[in-house]
Design a protein around this motif. Structure first.
Motif, PDB file in Angstrom:
ATOM      1  N   ALA A   1       0.837  -1.205   0.000  1.00  0.00           N
ATOM      2  CA  ALA A   1       0.000   0.000   0.000  1.00  0.00           C
ATOM      3  C   ALA A   1       0.869   1.252   0.000  1.00  0.00           C
ATOM      4  O   ALA A   1       0.813   2.074   0.908  1.00  0.00           O
ATOM      5  CB  ALA A   1      -0.929  -0.006   1.208  1.00  0.00           C
ATOM      6  N   SER A   2       1.682   1.398  -1.038  1.00  0.00           N
ATOM      7  CA  SER A   2       2.713   2.440  -1.045  1.00  0.00           C
ATOM      8  C   SER A   2       2.579   3.443  -2.182  1.00  0.00           C
ATOM      9  O   SER A   2       3.530   4.146  -2.511  1.00  0.00           O
ATOM     10  CB  SER A   2       4.095   1.781  -1.099  1.00  0.00           C
ATOM     11  N   CYS A  42       7.766   5.430   3.182  1.00  0.00           N
ATOM     12  CA  CYS A  42       8.687   4.325   3.465  1.00  0.00           C
ATOM     13  C   CYS A  42       9.397   3.870   2.201  1.00  0.00           C
ATOM     14  O   CYS A  42      10.609   3.591   2.220  1.00  0.00           O
ATOM     15  CB  CYS A  42       7.929   3.159   4.090  1.00  0.00           C
ATOM     16  N   ALA A  43       8.663   3.784   1.107  1.00  0.00           N
ATOM     17  CA  ALA A  43       9.264   3.351  -0.164  1.00  0.00           C
ATOM     18  C   ALA A  43      10.350   4.319  -0.611  1.00  0.00           C
ATOM     19  O   ALA A  43      11.428   3.905  -1.074  1.00  0.00           O
ATOM     20  CB  ALA A  43       8.183   3.229  -1.236  1.00  0.00           C
ATOM     21  N   ILE A  44      10.110   5.610  -0.473  1.00  0.00           N
ATOM     22  CA  ILE A  44      11.107   6.612  -0.867  1.00  0.00           C
ATOM     23  C   ILE A  44      12.362   6.468  -0.009  1.00  0.00           C
ATOM     24  O   ILE A  44      13.490   6.464  -0.528  1.00  0.00           O
ATOM     25  CB  ILE A  44      10.533   8.029  -0.736  1.00  0.00           C
ATOM     26  N   ALA A  45      12.191   6.341   1.289  1.00  0.00           N
ATOM     27  CA  ALA A  45      13.343   6.247   2.185  1.00  0.00           C
ATOM     28  C   ALA A  45      14.165   4.995   1.909  1.00  0.00           C
ATOM     29  O   ALA A  45      15.406   5.031   1.952  1.00  0.00           O
ATOM     30  CB  ALA A  45      12.877   6.273   3.639  1.00  0.00           C
ATOM     31  N   LEU A  46      13.508   3.891   1.624  1.00  0.00           N
ATOM     32  CA  LEU A  46      14.235   2.650   1.319  1.00  0.00           C
ATOM     33  C   LEU A  46      14.940   2.747  -0.031  1.00  0.00           C
ATOM     34  O   LEU A  46      16.053   2.236  -0.208  1.00  0.00           O
ATOM     35  CB  LEU A  46      13.280   1.461   1.356  1.00  0.00           C
ATOM     36  N   ILE A  72       9.343   8.210  -7.718  1.00  0.00           N
ATOM     37  CA  ILE A  72      10.397   7.709  -6.822  1.00  0.00           C
ATOM     38  C   ILE A  72      11.650   7.354  -7.620  1.00  0.00           C
ATOM     39  O   ILE A  72      12.775   7.613  -7.186  1.00  0.00           O
ATOM     40  CB  ILE A  72       9.897   6.489  -6.019  1.00  0.00           C
ATOM     41  N   ARG A  73      11.444   6.764  -8.776  1.00  0.00           N
ATOM     42  CA  ARG A  73      12.568   6.396  -9.640  1.00  0.00           C
ATOM     43  C   ARG A  73      13.352   7.638 -10.061  1.00  0.00           C
ATOM     44  O   ARG A  73      14.589   7.679  -9.988  1.00  0.00           O
ATOM     45  CB  ARG A  73      12.027   5.657 -10.862  1.00  0.00           C
ATOM     46  N   ASP A  74      12.628   8.687 -10.455  1.00  0.00           N
ATOM     47  CA  ASP A  74      13.281   9.928 -10.868  1.00  0.00           C
ATOM     48  C   ASP A  74      14.000  10.605  -9.705  1.00  0.00           C
ATOM     49  O   ASP A  74      15.070  11.192  -9.875  1.00  0.00           O
ATOM     50  CB  ASP A  74      12.250  10.895 -11.464  1.00  0.00           C
TER      51      ASP A  74
END
Length: 259
Positions: free
Chosen positions: A14-15, A23-27, A51-53
């Motif tokens: 659920a990100s 959380c996904a960005i920080a990881l 997030i990829r960029d």
């Protein structure tokens, strides 16, 4: 600080937005290969690109309902060996407990207790075999202090906390940690939705109610998904191997207690 998890594979449920996205960005910033998840494919794709960029990390979007067995399998098929699991899922909407029928109660428990347990079951043996694993469950401050209208969510998340308290001790000696982060009033869509329920009951506008809520927080503001994600990433790091079975309250000091 180098978190020591570069190249690790992380699954964040659920990100596509909110705390899961934080959380996904920080990881990703920590060097992980991150599998993100949500039910809205278009929103998820936009999040993956953003997030990829931002980080340059490998971001793998999987549009699926994490509460369904086929959804979890789709995520696992894309992830491969999972080193880090962040369990997250939307909770049932705010509702007076008198309005809950059996179906609603079962659905709430499935979302916030059974689903994270089943996901953990799917990855835990691989983690212990490899000698490294990090599991972080996003629960709620309502596990410790009730919030009107969120009785079902609170009960299911409290059940998850109790269930995993023993499990975390069983796998600690094999390099796997299991911890929980308990968000308080974080600036998310979920918070605003809760405010609408409570504001209507109080006869206030959402803005008026939000202002009153913020004034009660010692930090003087709502929390951000970014700072929440940083804590999650640290708990997933190589430096957090001696921390397990713990509940980390992130609420700006709102819940007044010494222990």
């Amino acid at each position: 600080m180098d978190l020591g998890i570069t190249g690790r594979t992380a699954v964040v449920c659920a990100s596509s937005r909110g705390l899961g996205r934080g959380c996904a960005i920080a990881l990703a910033e920590a060097g992980c290969r991150v599998v993100i998840n949500g039910r809205d494919a278009e929103r998820l794709g936009e999040t993956a690109k953003a997030i990829r960029d931002q980080t340059g990390a490998e971001i793998i979007p999987v549009a699926a309902d994490v509460s369904a067995a086929e959804g979890r399998q789709a995520i696992l098929d894309r992830a491969g060996e999972v080193d880090i699991l962040v369990n997250n899922n939307g909770g049932p909407p705010s509702r007076d407990f008198r309005e809950l029928d059996r179906g609603a109660i079962v659905a709430g428990v499935t979302q916030n207790m059974i689903t994270p347990i089943e996901f953990l079951q799917a990855v835990i043996d691989g983690m212990t075999a490899r000698g490294f694993g990090r599991v972080v469950n996003i629960t709620s401050s309502s596990v410790l202090a009730p919030i009107p209208g969120l009785d079902l969510s609170s009960g299911a998340r409290a059940g998850l906390t109790a269930f995993l308290a023993g499990v975390s001790r069983q796998v600690a000696g094999q390099g796997v940690t299991i911890n929980n982060i308990l968000p308080g009033k974080m600036d998310t869509d979920r918070l605003r939705g809760t405010f609408k329920f409570q504001a209507d009951k109080a006869g206030l506008s959402v803005e008026e109610f939000a202002g009153k809520q913020m004034a009660q927080i010692p930090a003087g503001r709502f929390g951000s998904a970014e700072e929440f994600g940083k804590l999650c990433a640290f708990l997933c790091s190589a430096h957090a191997g001696y921390i397990t079975g713990q509940n980390f309250l992130v609420d700006g000091g709102l819940l007044q207690r010494a222990f």
